[in-house]
Design an enzyme around this catalytic site. Sequence first.
Site, mmCIF file in Angstrom:
data_model
loop_
_atom_site.group_PDB
_atom_site.id
_atom_site.type_symbol
_atom_site.label_atom_id
_atom_site.label_comp_id
_atom_site.label_asym_id
_atom_site.label_seq_id
_atom_site.Cartn_x
_atom_site.Cartn_y
_atom_site.Cartn_z
ATOM 1 N N ASP A 210 0.873 -1.183 0.000
ATOM 2 C CA ASP A 210 0.000 0.000 0.000
ATOM 3 C C ASP A 210 0.906 1.227 0.000
ATOM 4 O O ASP A 210 2.134 1.101 0.100
ATOM 5 C CB ASP A 210 -0.941 -0.014 1.221
ATOM 6 C CG ASP A 210 -2.290 0.612 0.883
ATOM 7 O OD1 ASP A 210 -2.302 1.747 0.385
ATOM 8 O OD2 ASP A 210 -3.330 -0.046 1.106
ATOM 9 N N HIS B 187 -3.224 3.228 -4.683
ATOM 10 C CA HIS B 187 -2.562 2.808 -3.436
ATOM 11 C C HIS B 187 -1.160 2.288 -3.737
ATOM 12 O O HIS B 187 -0.780 1.201 -3.284
ATOM 13 C CB HIS B 187 -3.381 1.721 -2.729
ATOM 14 C CG HIS B 187 -4.564 2.265 -1.987
ATOM 15 N ND1 HIS B 187 -4.461 2.902 -0.772
ATOM 16 C CD2 HIS B 187 -5.894 2.278 -2.291
ATOM 17 C CE1 HIS B 187 -5.667 3.267 -0.357
ATOM 18 N NE2 HIS B 187 -6.555 2.913 -1.263
ATOM 19 N N GLU C 15 -10.017 2.539 -4.835
ATOM 20 C CA GLU C 15 -9.691 3.947 -4.615
ATOM 21 C C GLU C 15 -8.556 4.446 -5.513
ATOM 22 O O GLU C 15 -7.618 5.071 -5.052
ATOM 23 C CB GLU C 15 -9.314 4.171 -3.142
ATOM 24 C CG GLU C 15 -10.452 3.817 -2.199
ATOM 25 C CD GLU C 15 -10.090 3.975 -0.725
ATOM 26 O OE1 GLU C 15 -10.942 4.475 0.019
ATOM 27 O OE2 GLU C 15 -8.992 3.595 -0.311
HETATM 28 C C1 TNX Z 1 -10.687 1.836 2.702
HETATM 29 S S1 TNX Z 1 -11.382 -1.064 2.043
HETATM 30 C C2 TNX Z 1 -9.612 1.207 2.114
HETATM 31 C C3 TNX Z 1 -8.355 1.040 2.868
HETATM 32 C C4 TNX Z 1 -8.435 1.719 4.215
HETATM 33 C C5 TNX Z 1 -9.768 1.442 4.846
HETATM 34 C C6 TNX Z 1 -9.929 1.982 6.223
HETATM 35 C C7 TNX Z 1 -10.477 -0.625 0.879
HETATM 36 C C8 TNX Z 1 -10.523 -1.479 -0.271
HETATM 37 N N1 TNX Z 1 -9.734 0.510 0.942
HETATM 38 O O1 TNX Z 1 -7.281 1.499 2.107
HETATM 39 O O2 TNX Z 1 -7.413 1.234 5.014
HETATM 40 O O3 TNX Z 1 -10.782 2.009 4.041
HETATM 41 O O4 TNX Z 1 -11.121 1.537 6.835
#
Ligand code: TNX
Length: 615
Positions: free
Chosen positions: A194, A268, A332
Amino acid sequence: MKYTIIIVLILLNTSCIAQSPDPYMGIIPAPVSVKRTNGEFIYSHETHVISQLENNRAMNAYLNFMHSRDMETKKLSSAREGGGYENTITITEDGADALPADGYKISITEKNIRIVGKGAGLFYGIQTFIQLISQNNNYSMVIPCAEIEDYPRFPYRGLHLDVSRHFFSVAFVEKYIDLMASYKLNNFHWHLTDDQGWRIEIRKYPKLTSVGSKRAQSRVGRYGPDSTALFDNTPYGGFYTQDEIKEVVAYATARYINIVPEIEMPGHSIEMLAAYPELSCEPDKKYKVGETWGGFDDVLCPSETTFKFMENVLTEVMELFPGKYIHIGGDECNKVAWKKSKYCQQFIKEHDLKDEEGLQSYFIRRIEKFVNSKGRSIIGWDEILEGGVAPNATIMSWRGEKGGIAAAQQNHHVIMTPGSGGLYFDHRQSKSDQEPLSIGGYAPLEKTYAYDPVPAVLSAEEQKNIIGVQANVWTEYITTEQKVGYMLLPRMLALAEVAWTPPSNKNYEDFSETRIPQQLARLDAKGWDYRVPVAIGLKDSIVRGSEFNIELKPSVAGAKIYYTIDGYLPRETDMEYIKPLHLSVPAGKEMIFQTIVIAASGKRSIVTKTVLSNK
Ligand code: TNX
């Protein structure tokens, strides 16, 4: 005549408990069927094991457990299987073919025990047997007679751990895997990369770890829009060598746990850009490994350089992890860089893609093709549905169930892991300000327990695409192993029951008031940290009346409850709750009743506060 109202905060009628014992004999997850019969089997040094299984994972689990209890069992010839010999335990595959997938059967009579299953099924039978034998934390070797038949509801029963935001040692990861195995979870989703750190050695690209695993410092406290961020001024890093990964894979395999490695792309991924800026859309820019939480604008550029690089990385990953699934992230992915990039805009036109979402979809499809060509399958977060889903992908639905429902309707396999379903274990467990820093959402044990991974809107056929459920442990705010334990337990036990037990067998009262206290005592003895639940029978609240009967039960077997009525925080120097209390509050007054639960190990619950008001 004096008017009195008796308010019973909780009625735990002990005689009632005695009449209807826990139908599941303390076992988590609750089995499909438990039929109690009369009598008990006494397991002793004289008990002999009968089995023809050598070098068998279930048998090893049994022998290791007995060894840890100093109860080496003598083996009798397997020729005696089925012979009804007294004071024996038979562990066998005989008769397992008639059982459902991964199922097992245990019969316990006063004379002997018989555990039947094959492969993972037999291993789960042994896990149930171990729970039966270590009940109430006194390692009693007296096992009530019963017939147990059991098999899982879902084939995929997952638990995730984010080792990028904070790194956890091999020893801890193995302890985590052990815990999963005890409660019949079978997929460990290892979030290895990440923005804040790359954690797996890739031989071809050493800078991924020499640069990408290290951040200069970390953001303090909850991430927010404020510009007054504090940092800890402390370098942070860590990664697993390939030899360590192999060790963990073997450890997991011995416990019928598959590891799903996750390599995040195309978002990420700023830690990769810090190591290899040529993977970005602006190679001349300087990138650094993430020091704050939340997303970053810079992501992988969908160039030939990037695709070749990712294929090489995935080739090494697939050599290390033998399982079917490779998780490619996909969540994301910020589109800022792609929008700005001439190359990306040209690429979108040339490949007749709709927009940046189409480009994301192109990226994932291309990676999927490569992974599929090696005989493996991808899992991606639900964002990979945007712009068209890759043909064979399994979807992890995290932003609610919407993505999972859409994917199931398009005939894709789905793993449900919605934050809104109580499956984000980085969310807080109560609304008390005594809870540690967490990411925000609210996921009390009851919410996790109540989750059903199969949405009713799906047709019976579509429902079959829901292959399982998973909880996620994101670690932005989980800096220590102890805190992983705190956030994980007891919620993981609820996850296990959601993943394994038929919904009609679920019973929150029995789970939280009888089985959880026993299991927590067992985990405490094994050295696990966990959130000590508050005393059973009390909630932070105001109760009105003049006469109050208070009946409580400890939330961990063997723990003590202390209370105060003087307004001060309770501790072990205060009154111990031993038997039901009767408190009177004069008209116009209030009394503040506060409790704390302290386990034998010293672990403490938060303090509850109940205002007994006669105002
Ligand atoms: C969303 S769940 C994210 C993570 C974060 C998390 C914190 C997901 C696929 N992505 O990168 O750590 O929320 O709750």
